[in-house]
Write an enzyme that holds these catalytic residues in place. Structure first.
Site, PDB file in Angstrom:
ATOM      1  N   SER A 149       0.823  -1.207   0.000  1.00 46.44           N
ATOM      2  CA  SER A 149       0.000   0.000   0.000  1.00 46.44           C
ATOM      3  C   SER A 149       0.855   1.254   0.000  1.00 46.44           C
ATOM      4  O   SER A 149       1.956   1.285   0.566  1.00 46.44           O
ATOM      5  CB  SER A 149      -0.880  -0.015   1.255  1.00 46.44           C
ATOM      6  N   TYR A 209      -0.361  -0.084  10.302  1.00 42.21           N
ATOM      7  CA  TYR A 209      -0.740  -0.718   9.033  1.00 42.21           C
ATOM      8  C   TYR A 209       0.385  -0.579   8.010  1.00 42.21           C
ATOM      9  O   TYR A 209       0.788  -1.554   7.371  1.00 42.21           O
ATOM     10  CB  TYR A 209      -2.021  -0.036   8.525  1.00 42.21           C
ATOM     11  N   LYS A 245       2.655  -3.585   6.406  1.00 43.84           N
ATOM     12  CA  LYS A 245       2.757  -3.799   4.955  1.00 43.84           C
ATOM     13  C   LYS A 245       4.224  -3.776   4.528  1.00 43.84           C
ATOM     14  O   LYS A 245       4.663  -4.602   3.722  1.00 43.84           O
ATOM     15  CB  LYS A 245       1.960  -2.711   4.203  1.00 43.84           C
TER      16      LYS A 245
END
Lengths: 328, 328
Positions: B121, B149, B153
């Site tokens: 992402s 997050y 990732k």
């Protein structure tokens, strides 16, 4: 204050422990307890100090016990070395990644938000097939690790950064350069010859150099490396300038310059003990390591590289003399 | 060939599944089996296809079963979203990091070295306190994730790179841009309003924009995002140019330009349904995201950003019409 060193029986860990005991304080606070954790017992001189306590065994198994302690500063040096991690992938993941996470979670469970110095490594850098390394490596250069060891170190840097952002620890990622001259026996790292070509001749033994004299490398002495760990541990968060890893200062030298320094300090006979047997595999690996670093962030923290390689050779000879006088 | 999609009940996962079933092949090989894994059952139209099999439940619990399968290609989209990971640190570590590692180890145990597309992402990028973002983000820009997050990732990208280097998988790290227009309800991501300010007015509902009209963002339509996943999956390793993550192409637009496009497609009344209520917290987060990307690597893979935002609004309206005709 209480300080924890993991990997404390290793060369750098024991040296850091001695340095802290001699210094007596960190960030101006008296060191009341120094907890040494390692698979093996640390050297006897450390055990003799009343401030020292020892945790022996795998770090993973110790996390519950460590969560019951209160630490003000943690130096996390424990790691499986690069060759081990390359030979046994699962060992590296367990020893370097899972153990670091277990330690971070133990500290988080204890809730005392210590300063946490993670000993990362210049091994995070390597030439990705699609991405040549820039001529000068900076703190903001994208690491593309070409070994499992480097990947595990880089992943742990991310964990340390996020546990810091979340307020679980006050973490500092510190990338150690190749430390030369390591005492003792070769430890199987691909960089081992960089110590060997000085250490063995100084001790009257032959040594083999697998790369050409023109090969440039980035090195730091043990003393400068310890200074770097301490300086980063004492820096304020503002002075650190963010959560990205700090590359410790490196002295850039060619192998030929290293041997010139060996000759200057230990004589032509010592130098003549070094023979060249090119090893393409090692030459390719070493050639892929960055040799030149931008030092501006480390310099803002008051850190400097070793002034020259002669001083590094002398440091090894002096350390060896001090150690043999301690032993006798 | 057998293809696995994780997160297959999600918006992008289901869209990818439909696209692959329609296409019938990947890299010129017929798709015989499409395995859809998710916490939830995928939509009914997918279940009706005889090539589809379903694994429902947590990915971690399924790794043993997955290790018994043979996959030629894996699209790993399953993840807890950013807001969840920020609110519940352990959930994020488990859902995003541990699950990915369990999946990688299941594939490694199976030993069939599939192409493995990891949906990373743009959230890996964020402004570290000490390191401002460059004006143009490249594939070799150092990510300094500012959310758990993003950290998770980025860590998984490292795992995918190393499992690939070791020959356990043929992994490709693909960084998805903010996908707009997402259908359905807001999913609690900070970027949610970027879909909301188009989706709600098109459906005759009011929407609130928490940032200024001047705010620039980097977006991609669902169709372009799926195209990107497919193109990277079909690229040769040589064409990919290394194991570092590929940033998918992004269209850079301001919020004002988005609303101009909304007005051009859906009329002034639709635009008038959007009101501005500045939210400094969201404005700061969104302002920290990179808005301009260098596209050269993605372009070498034949990928282009959406041509303009009008086409993205039209894509949403067309998709909505197609879906309602399927349902009726």
């Amino acid at each position: 204050m209480n300080v924890l060193i993991t990997g404390a029986a290793g060369f750098l860990g024991a040296r850091l422990a001695r340095h802290l005991l001699r210094r007596g304080q960190l960030s101006g606070e008296r060191i009341d307890g120094l907890i040494l954790a390692d698979l093996y017992a640390p050297p006897a001189d450390l055990l003799a100090d009343p401030r020292v306590r020892v945790f022996t065994g795998a770090l993973m198994a110790q996390s519950a016990a460590l969560a019951a302690e209160r630490f003000d500063a943690v130096f996390h040096l424990a790691a499986a070395v690069s060759a081990e991690c390359e030979a046994d992938f699962d060992l590296g993941m367990r020893s370097n990644l899972d153990s670091t996470r277990a330690l971070l979670d133990a500290l988080r469970a204890a809730g005392n938000v210590p300063r946490f110095m993670f000993a990362s490594s210049v091994a995070v850098f390597g030439p990705d097939p699609g991405l040549p390394m820039p001529p000068v490596v900076r703190d903001e250069t994208l690491p593309t690790p070409q070994s499992s060891y480097g990947i595990q170190k880089f992943i742990c840097e991310q964990l340390v950064a996020d546990y810091t952002r979340k307020g679980f620890i006050d973490g500092r990622n510190i990338r150690l350069m190749t430390v030369v001259v390591r005492p003792g026996r070769p430890n199987g790292a691909a960089s081992g010859f960089l110590s060997g070509i000085i250490r063995e001749p100084v001790n009257g033994l032959p040594a083999v150099c697998p790369v050409s004299q023109e090969t440039k490398v980035a090195l730091a002495s043990p003393a400068r490396t310890i200074e770097g760990l301490i300086a980063v541990s004492e820096a304020s968060r503002e002075a650190l300038g963010g959560r990205t890893a700090v590359n410790l200062p490196a002295l850039t030298v060619s192998v030929g310059e290293m041997l010139n320094a060996l000759e200057a300090v230990a004589g032509a006979k010592a130098r003549s003990l070094v023979s060249f047997e090119p090893d393409p595999k090692i030459a390719r690996m070493v050639g892929g390591w960055p040799a030149v670093f931008d030092l501006s962030r480390a310099e803002r923290l008051g850190l400097k590289p070793d002034p020259d390689f002669i001083s590094i050779v002398r440091q090894y000879i002096d350390d060896r003399a001090a150690e043999s006088s301690t032993r006798s």
